[in-house]
Motif scaffolding. Structure first.
Motif, short mmCIF file in Angstrom:
data_model
loop_
_atom_site.label_atom_id
_atom_site.label_comp_id
_atom_site.label_asym_id
_atom_site.label_seq_id
_atom_site.Cartn_x
_atom_site.Cartn_y
_atom_site.Cartn_z
N LEU A 59 0.51 -0.98 -0.13
CA LEU A 59 0.41 -0.02 0.39
C LEU A 59 0.73 1.36 0.37
O LEU A 59 0.75 2.17 -1.09
CB LEU A 59 -0.85 -0.04 1.54
CG LEU A 59 -1.85 1.13 1.49
CD1 LEU A 59 -2.79 1.37 -0.14
CD2 LEU A 59 -2.63 1.20 2.83
N VAL A 60 1.96 1.10 0.51
CA VAL A 60 2.64 2.14 0.87
C VAL A 60 3.57 2.64 -0.50
O VAL A 60 3.60 3.68 -1.10
CB VAL A 60 4.15 2.14 2.39
CG1 VAL A 60 5.08 3.02 2.11
CG2 VAL A 60 3.00 2.51 3.34
N LYS A 61 3.60 1.03 -0.98
CA LYS A 61 4.44 1.49 -2.52
C LYS A 61 3.85 2.01 -3.40
O LYS A 61 4.40 2.61 -4.50
CB LYS A 61 5.76 0.21 -2.37
CG LYS A 61 6.49 0.15 -3.58
CD LYS A 61 7.87 -1.04 -3.27
CE LYS A 61 8.42 -0.59 -4.79
NZ LYS A 61 8.91 -2.43 -4.94
N TYR A 62 2.59 1.52 -3.63
CA TYR A 62 1.88 1.56 -5.18
C TYR A 62 0.51 1.76 -4.75
O TYR A 62 0.29 2.49 -5.73
CB TYR A 62 2.54 -0.35 -5.37
CG TYR A 62 3.10 -1.01 -6.00
CD1 TYR A 62 4.05 -0.54 -7.56
CD2 TYR A 62 2.90 -2.13 -5.56
CE1 TYR A 62 4.85 -1.18 -7.31
CE2 TYR A 62 4.66 -2.43 -5.33
CZ TYR A 62 4.83 -2.19 -6.45
OH TYR A 62 6.34 -3.00 -7.32
N GLY A 63 0.26 2.33 -3.56
CA GLY A 63 -0.87 3.08 -3.00
C GLY A 63 -2.18 1.88 -3.70
O GLY A 63 -2.07 0.98 -3.55
N LYS A 64 -3.25 2.03 -3.22
CA LYS A 64 -4.35 1.41 -3.10
C LYS A 64 -4.90 1.07 -4.25
O LYS A 64 -4.91 1.74 -5.38
CB LYS A 64 -5.43 2.42 -2.06
CG LYS A 64 -7.14 1.11 -2.76
CD LYS A 64 -7.88 1.97 -1.68
CE LYS A 64 -9.57 1.43 -1.94
NZ LYS A 64 -11.00 2.03 -1.32
N MET A 65 -5.02 -0.75 -4.30
CA MET A 65 -5.14 -1.70 -6.02
C MET A 65 -6.60 -1.50 -6.13
O MET A 65 -6.60 -1.65 -4.61
CB MET A 65 -4.20 -2.41 -5.50
CG MET A 65 -2.78 -2.61 -5.15
SD MET A 65 -2.02 -2.67 -6.78
CE MET A 65 -0.47 -3.25 -5.74
#
Length: 78
Positions: A59-65
């Motif tokens: 979540l921190v790296k890619y944001g909300k999927m």
């Protein structure tokens, strides 16, 4: 090596009754199974915790999927 544990006769009778109720041959077998189940539960909880940590890192790296459920349903419908 065998070890002895002194417990009250009342407690032993309860353990013996409980072990028979759950289909174990004796108290020792029931206690061994209980320890194994506790270890399996601990391992499952540890795995779930690791999954939560990974989910947070993603979540921190890619944001909300985005939720892919609808896309999967559409794909299966074809």
């Amino acid at each position: 090596m065998n070890k002895m544990l002194t417990i009250s006769e009342e407690l032993y009778n309860q353990l013996e009754s409980t072990s028979r109720h759950y289909g174990y041959d004796n108290v020792e077998q029931m206690l061994a199974a209980l320890l194994l189940k506790q270890d399996e539960l601990r391992q499952r909880q540890e795995t779930a915790s690791q999954i939560d940590i990974l989910r947070e890192q993603l979540l921190v790296k890619y944001g909300k999927m985005p939720d892919s459920t609808d896309l999967i349903r559409e794909d299966r419908a074809r």
